[in-house]
Design a protein around this motif. Structure first.
Motif, PDB file in Angstrom:
ATOM      1  N   TYR A  36       2.179   1.877  -3.525  1.00 34.06           N
ATOM      2  CA  TYR A  36       1.139   2.382  -4.419  1.00 34.06           C
ATOM      3  C   TYR A  36       0.712   3.805  -4.066  1.00 34.06           C
ATOM      4  O   TYR A  36       0.295   4.560  -4.947  1.00 34.06           O
ATOM      5  CB  TYR A  36      -0.086   1.467  -4.405  1.00 34.06           C
ATOM      6  N   LEU A  37       0.808   4.183  -2.806  1.00 32.27           N
ATOM      7  CA  LEU A  37       0.336   5.505  -2.380  1.00 32.27           C
ATOM      8  C   LEU A  37       1.426   6.578  -2.362  1.00 32.27           C
ATOM      9  O   LEU A  37       1.108   7.768  -2.350  1.00 32.27           O
ATOM     10  CB  LEU A  37      -0.294   5.399  -0.993  1.00 32.27           C
ATOM     11  N   ALA A  56       0.836  -1.206   0.000  1.00 37.78           N
ATOM     12  CA  ALA A  56       0.000   0.000   0.000  1.00 37.78           C
ATOM     13  C   ALA A  56       0.870   1.255   0.000  1.00 37.78           C
ATOM     14  O   ALA A  56       0.574   2.222  -0.721  1.00 37.78           O
ATOM     15  CB  ALA A  56      -0.933  -0.005   1.213  1.00 37.78           C
ATOM     16  N   GLY A  60      -6.530   7.328  -5.683  1.00 38.56           N
ATOM     17  CA  GLY A  60      -6.778   6.569  -6.918  1.00 38.56           C
ATOM     18  C   GLY A  60      -5.778   6.895  -8.008  1.00 38.56           C
ATOM     19  O   GLY A  60      -5.314   6.004  -8.728  1.00 38.56           O
ATOM     20  N   GLN A 117       0.398   1.398 -11.084  1.00 40.62           N
ATOM     21  CA  GLN A 117      -0.090   0.143 -11.672  1.00 40.62           C
ATOM     22  C   GLN A 117       0.766  -0.239 -12.878  1.00 40.62           C
ATOM     23  O   GLN A 117       0.951   0.531 -13.808  1.00 40.62           O
ATOM     24  CB  GLN A 117      -1.544   0.312 -12.084  1.00 40.62           C
ATOM     25  N   SER A 163      -2.715   7.889  -7.638  1.00 40.44           N
ATOM     26  CA  SER A 163      -1.439   7.288  -7.283  1.00 40.44           C
ATOM     27  C   SER A 163      -1.428   5.799  -7.628  1.00 40.44           C
ATOM     28  O   SER A 163      -0.464   5.283  -8.178  1.00 40.44           O
ATOM     29  CB  SER A 163      -1.160   7.494  -5.797  1.00 40.44           C
ATOM     30  N   TYR A 164      -2.538   5.119  -7.312  1.00 39.23           N
ATOM     31  CA  TYR A 164      -2.645   3.695  -7.640  1.00 39.23           C
ATOM     32  C   TYR A 164      -2.530   3.488  -9.152  1.00 39.23           C
ATOM     33  O   TYR A 164      -1.798   2.615  -9.615  1.00 39.23           O
ATOM     34  CB  TYR A 164      -3.961   3.117  -7.113  1.00 39.23           C
ATOM     35  N   ARG A 165      -3.258   4.299  -9.928  1.00 41.61           N
ATOM     36  CA  ARG A 165      -3.220   4.169 -11.391  1.00 41.61           C
ATOM     37  C   ARG A 165      -1.825   4.462 -11.941  1.00 41.61           C
ATOM     38  O   ARG A 165      -1.385   3.834 -12.902  1.00 41.61           O
ATOM     39  CB  ARG A 165      -4.253   5.086 -12.041  1.00 41.61           C
ATOM     40  N   PHE A 172       4.991  -1.352 -10.289  1.00 39.96           N
ATOM     41  CA  PHE A 172       5.211  -1.535  -8.850  1.00 39.96           C
ATOM     42  C   PHE A 172       6.675  -1.835  -8.548  1.00 39.96           C
ATOM     43  O   PHE A 172       7.267  -1.246  -7.634  1.00 39.96           O
ATOM     44  CB  PHE A 172       4.325  -2.667  -8.311  1.00 39.96           C
TER      45      PHE A 172
END
Length: 181
Positions: free
Chosen positions: A80-81, A77, A100, A107, A102-104, A110
């Protein structure tokens, strides 16, 4: 004891978040040819303080809850953040939308982001360790050791933030997102 340390831990965490965002803003300004203006970097962060704090609180809760379950989900986490710090302060995302975005952004990349953060952290750790050993060998005065290692930690502590900013800016370009102005 928890009642006494928790408020200070929160203040320290928030100040660390602001400082990291300011270092990112400084890297952003420098990468775009605007020069090393520390005051302007802090003003950038202060103008976007609401989204930054919103992102910081939500991200910290997500990482903390997942870390309670097991360390690995918390680490995942965090990776991703992490770029959300810059999304909320430099690239115009709101506090919640930074999660969201940051996750995209991470993706599919990683291993690249985690590799950058782990390597930057290891470099800082090794340099701090070597300097500590050198200062310890040269002097027996513990106050000198504390001063030198503290100053070095302050200087080197910015390196992982700058490395993360550069990796995030590069990912934005690779993914065809808005250019990092």
């Amino acid at each position: 004891v928890v009642e006494q340390t928790l408020p200070w831990s929160l203040v320290t965490g928030l100040l660390g978040l602001v400082q990291a965002a300011a270092v990112g803003a400084l890297a952003h300004r420098t990468a775009n040819g605007d020069g090393l203006e520390v005051g302007a970097s802090y003003m950038t962060v202060l103008r976007r303080l609401g989204p930054l704090l919103g992102f910081g609180v939500i991200a910290a809760l997500i990482v903390a809850v997942l870390s309670i379950v097991f360390v690995i989900p918390g680490f995942v986490a965090f990776i991703y953040l992490a770029p959300g710090l810059f999304l909320s302060t430099l690239w115009g995302e709101g506090g919640i939308s930074s999660i969201g975005a940051s996750y995209r952004l991470v993706q599919g990349y990683f291993s690249r982001i985690s590799g950058v953060l782990v390597m930057a952290g290891l470099i800082v750790f090794v340099i701090n360790l070597l300097v500590s050993l050198l200062v310890t060998a040269m002097t027996h005065a513990s106050s000198t050791l504390i001063i030198v290692t503290t100053l070095l930690s302050i200087l080197l502590g910015s390196f992982p933030v700058v490395a993360l900013y550069l990796a995030a800016a590069d990912l934005r370009r690779r993914k065809g997102m808005a250019p990092a102005d």
